[in-house]
Design a protein around this motif. Structure first.
Motif, PDB file in Angstrom:
ATOM      1  N   PHE A 107       0.659  -1.168  -0.033  1.00 25.44           N
ATOM      2  CA  PHE A 107       0.053  -0.069  -0.035  1.00 25.44           C
ATOM      3  C   PHE A 107       0.925   1.345  -0.065  1.00 25.44           C
ATOM      4  O   PHE A 107       0.562   2.475   0.413  1.00 25.44           O
ATOM      5  CB  PHE A 107      -0.719  -0.017   1.152  1.00 25.44           C
ATOM      6  N   CYS A 108       2.070   1.202  -0.455  1.00 34.32           N
ATOM      7  CA  CYS A 108       2.920   2.360  -0.598  1.00 34.32           C
ATOM      8  C   CYS A 108       2.968   2.573  -2.031  1.00 34.32           C
ATOM      9  O   CYS A 108       3.330   1.644  -2.843  1.00 34.32           O
ATOM     10  CB  CYS A 108       4.374   2.031  -0.071  1.00 34.32           C
ATOM     11  N   SER A 109       3.187   3.821  -2.360  1.00 32.37           N
ATOM     12  CA  SER A 109       3.501   4.490  -3.612  1.00 32.37           C
ATOM     13  C   SER A 109       2.663   3.896  -4.691  1.00 32.37           C
ATOM     14  O   SER A 109       3.188   3.104  -5.760  1.00 32.37           O
ATOM     15  CB  SER A 109       4.851   4.294  -3.928  1.00 32.37           C
ATOM     16  N   MET A 110       1.231   3.801  -4.666  1.00 22.05           N
ATOM     17  CA  MET A 110       0.335   3.013  -5.429  1.00 22.05           C
ATOM     18  C   MET A 110       0.201   4.080  -6.661  1.00 22.05           C
ATOM     19  O   MET A 110      -0.005   5.458  -6.331  1.00 22.05           O
ATOM     20  CB  MET A 110      -0.686   2.558  -4.722  1.00 22.05           C
ATOM     21  N   ASP A 111      -0.465   3.375  -7.896  1.00 23.17           N
ATOM     22  CA  ASP A 111      -0.888   4.264  -8.820  1.00 23.17           C
ATOM     23  C   ASP A 111      -2.278   4.690  -8.443  1.00 23.17           C
ATOM     24  O   ASP A 111      -2.885   5.938  -9.202  1.00 23.17           O
ATOM     25  CB  ASP A 111      -0.788   3.687 -10.181  1.00 23.17           C
ATOM     26  N   GLU A 112      -3.042   4.110  -7.544  1.00 22.25           N
ATOM     27  CA  GLU A 112      -4.188   4.621  -7.225  1.00 22.25           C
ATOM     28  C   GLU A 112      -4.436   4.410  -5.662  1.00 22.25           C
ATOM     29  O   GLU A 112      -3.967   3.608  -5.200  1.00 22.25           O
ATOM     30  CB  GLU A 112      -5.555   3.728  -8.051  1.00 22.25           C
ATOM     31  N   CYS A 113      -5.437   5.024  -5.121  1.00 22.58           N
ATOM     32  CA  CYS A 113      -5.562   4.807  -3.821  1.00 22.58           C
ATOM     33  C   CYS A 113      -6.155   3.772  -3.382  1.00 22.58           C
ATOM     34  O   CYS A 113      -7.682   3.105  -4.003  1.00 22.58           O
ATOM     35  CB  CYS A 113      -6.684   6.043  -3.214  1.00 22.58           C
ATOM     36  N   LYS A 114      -5.979   2.801  -2.440  1.00 23.49           N
ATOM     37  CA  LYS A 114      -6.510   1.333  -2.132  1.00 23.49           C
ATOM     38  C   LYS A 114      -6.748   1.350  -0.806  1.00 23.49           C
ATOM     39  O   LYS A 114      -5.722   1.656  -0.181  1.00 23.49           O
ATOM     40  CB  LYS A 114      -5.687   0.522  -2.504  1.00 23.49           C
ATOM     41  N   CYS A 115      -7.929   0.824  -0.050  1.00 23.77           N
ATOM     42  CA  CYS A 115      -7.959   0.744   1.158  1.00 23.77           C
ATOM     43  C   CYS A 115      -6.926  -0.406   1.683  1.00 23.77           C
ATOM     44  O   CYS A 115      -7.045  -1.310   1.259  1.00 23.77           O
ATOM     45  CB  CYS A 115      -9.581   0.419   1.506  1.00 23.77           C
ATOM     46  N   PRO A 116      -6.442   0.008   2.794  1.00 27.12           N
ATOM     47  CA  PRO A 116      -5.340  -0.884   3.558  1.00 27.12           C
ATOM     48  C   PRO A 116      -6.016  -2.169   4.165  1.00 27.12           C
ATOM     49  O   PRO A 116      -5.408  -2.870   4.485  1.00 27.12           O
ATOM     50  CB  PRO A 116      -4.559  -0.063   4.487  1.00 27.12           C
ATOM     51  N   HIS A 117      -7.331  -2.075   4.172  1.00 26.86           N
ATOM     52  CA  HIS A 117      -7.805  -3.255   5.090  1.00 26.86           C
ATOM     53  C   HIS A 117      -8.587  -4.131   4.132  1.00 26.86           C
ATOM     54  O   HIS A 117      -8.526  -5.347   4.590  1.00 26.86           O
ATOM     55  CB  HIS A 117      -9.255  -2.560   5.934  1.00 26.86           C
ATOM     56  N   CYS A 118      -9.073  -3.829   3.159  1.00 30.86           N
ATOM     57  CA  CYS A 118      -9.710  -4.867   1.747  1.00 30.86           C
ATOM     58  C   CYS A 118      -9.183  -4.562   0.710  1.00 30.86           C
ATOM     59  O   CYS A 118      -9.656  -5.258  -0.199  1.00 30.86           O
ATOM     60  CB  CYS A 118     -11.136  -4.634   1.990  1.00 30.86           C
ATOM     61  N   CYS A 124     -15.399  -1.422   3.258  1.00 35.89           N
ATOM     62  CA  CYS A 124     -15.459  -2.232   4.536  1.00 35.89           C
ATOM     63  C   CYS A 124     -15.576  -1.552   5.698  1.00 35.89           C
ATOM     64  O   CYS A 124     -15.634  -2.098   6.971  1.00 35.89           O
ATOM     65  CB  CYS A 124     -14.002  -3.016   4.526  1.00 35.89           C
ATOM     66  N   GLY A 125     -15.643  -0.180   5.653  1.00 37.99           N
ATOM     67  CA  GLY A 125     -15.851   0.605   7.028  1.00 37.99           C
ATOM     68  C   GLY A 125     -14.469   1.124   7.798  1.00 37.99           C
ATOM     69  O   GLY A 125     -14.521   1.667   8.546  1.00 37.99           O
ATOM     70  N   GLY A 126     -13.446   0.554   7.123  1.00 36.93           N
ATOM     71  CA  GLY A 126     -11.974   0.557   7.929  1.00 36.93           C
ATOM     72  C   GLY A 126     -11.733   2.120   7.579  1.00 36.93           C
ATOM     73  O   GLY A 126     -11.850   2.765   6.814  1.00 36.93           O
ATOM     74  N   LEU A 127     -11.037   2.679   8.683  1.00 33.64           N
ATOM     75  CA  LEU A 127     -10.387   3.956   8.709  1.00 33.64           C
ATOM     76  C   LEU A 127      -8.994   3.841   8.478  1.00 33.64           C
ATOM     77  O   LEU A 127      -8.313   2.636   8.738  1.00 33.64           O
ATOM     78  CB  LEU A 127     -10.629   4.521  10.365  1.00 33.64           C
ATOM     79  N   PHE A 128      -8.530   4.816   7.596  1.00 32.83           N
ATOM     80  CA  PHE A 128      -7.098   4.787   7.177  1.00 32.83           C
ATOM     81  C   PHE A 128      -6.866   6.327   7.099  1.00 32.83           C
ATOM     82  O   PHE A 128      -7.574   7.132   6.561  1.00 32.83           O
ATOM     83  CB  PHE A 128      -6.781   3.867   6.084  1.00 32.83           C
ATOM     84  N   GLY A 129      -5.334   6.467   7.029  1.00 34.11           N
ATOM     85  CA  GLY A 129      -4.930   7.743   6.598  1.00 34.11           C
ATOM     86  C   GLY A 129      -4.399   7.699   5.054  1.00 34.11           C
ATOM     87  O   GLY A 129      -3.850   6.880   4.730  1.00 34.11           O
ATOM     88  N   LEU A 130      -4.528   8.775   4.445  1.00 35.78           N
ATOM     89  CA  LEU A 130      -4.205   8.889   2.897  1.00 35.78           C
ATOM     90  C   LEU A 130      -2.954   9.943   2.951  1.00 35.78           C
ATOM     91  O   LEU A 130      -3.428  11.219   3.580  1.00 35.78           O
ATOM     92  CB  LEU A 130      -5.222   9.364   2.148  1.00 35.78           C
ATOM     93  N   ARG A 131      -2.034   9.696   2.408  1.00 34.87           N
ATOM     94  CA  ARG A 131      -0.872  10.761   2.095  1.00 34.87           C
ATOM     95  C   ARG A 131      -0.775  10.630   0.687  1.00 34.87           C
ATOM     96  O   ARG A 131      -0.403   9.768  -0.069  1.00 34.87           O
ATOM     97  CB  ARG A 131       0.327  10.425   2.979  1.00 34.87           C
ATOM     98  N   ILE A 132      -0.927  12.009  -0.072  1.00 32.95           N
ATOM     99  CA  ILE A 132      -0.556  12.144  -1.199  1.00 32.95           C
ATOM    100  C   ILE A 132       0.850  12.395  -1.437  1.00 32.95           C
ATOM    101  O   ILE A 132       1.594  13.246  -0.830  1.00 32.95           O
ATOM    102  CB  ILE A 132      -1.339  13.335  -1.678  1.00 32.95           C
TER     103      ILE A 132
END
Length: 198
Positions: free
Chosen positions: A141-152, A173-181
């Motif tokens: 889930f690092c340096s991805m081309d698109e945002c993806k939920c790290p839970h699902c 999935c309802g999971g909370l996560f931080g997004l860094r651009i």
């Protein structure tokens, strides 16, 4: 409702060719910001005599006609004027008047909250099962081309105007996560003074 419904609207002249719709209400000579319409005629607002009808100009006269895609068997999706008979949940057929929660819009009508909750629960279980089978780790889930939920691992579309570091909640999935651009550096150069040619 009969798909061939055609009821004359005697209150409206065929000379009035512009009509707006606001919900079920049809508006002729719409006044903007309190100013009369440019043709000088008064604004007229009419509701159809039956749910699912809307006004249409036909051969120089205004008629109420069926706007329900299901009654008309048009195959259209996102019907703007749905008749009372077809104003039901697409999955369980509960009538809109019986709903206790806000429904979810759908191209085939709407989905009531209990049905949407069931659909969402299935999508969540499927996404979490795929995630478990794929054996993801944090580096996926690092340096991805698109945002993806790290839970699902569900892909999440981010509009360009929302490109900012933020906390998010996955709709699947309802999971909370931080997004860094993260940005790749790019370079722009411009000549200072006169261009060097020799």
């Amino acid at each position: 409702m009969n798909k061939n419904t055609k009821i004359l609207i005697p209150e409206i002249s065929g000379d009035w060719t512009e009509r707006l719709r606001s919900g079920g209400t049809n508006i002729w000579n719409h006044a903007l910001h309190g100013k009369p319409h440019r043709n000088g005629l008064p604004e007229v607002r009419l509701d159809p005599p039956e749910t699912g009808l809307y006004a249409e100009l036909i051969d120089g006269a205004w008629y109420w006609v069926s706007g329900c895609a299901k009654c008309n068997e048009s195959g259209e999706r996102w019907s703007y004027s749905v008749c009372d008979k077809h104003n039901v949940c697409r999955l369980c057929s509960t009538h809109r008047s019986k709903l206790t929660g806000t429904p979810w819009g759908h191209p085939d009508g709407f989905t009531c909250k209990p049905c949407q909750d069931a659909v969402d629960a299935i999508a969540k279980a499927e996404a979490l099962a795929r995630f478990a089978e794929s054996e993801y780790d944090q580096h996926d889930f690092c340096s991805m081309d698109e945002c993806k939920c790290p839970h699902c691992a569900t892909g999440i579309h981010i509009e360009a105007e929302d490109y900012r570091d933020q906390n998010m909640k996955c709709d699947t999935c309802g999971g909370l996560f931080g997004l860094r651009i993260e940005y790749e550096p790019s370079f722009t150069t411009t000549v200072i003074g006169e261009r060097v040619t020799a």
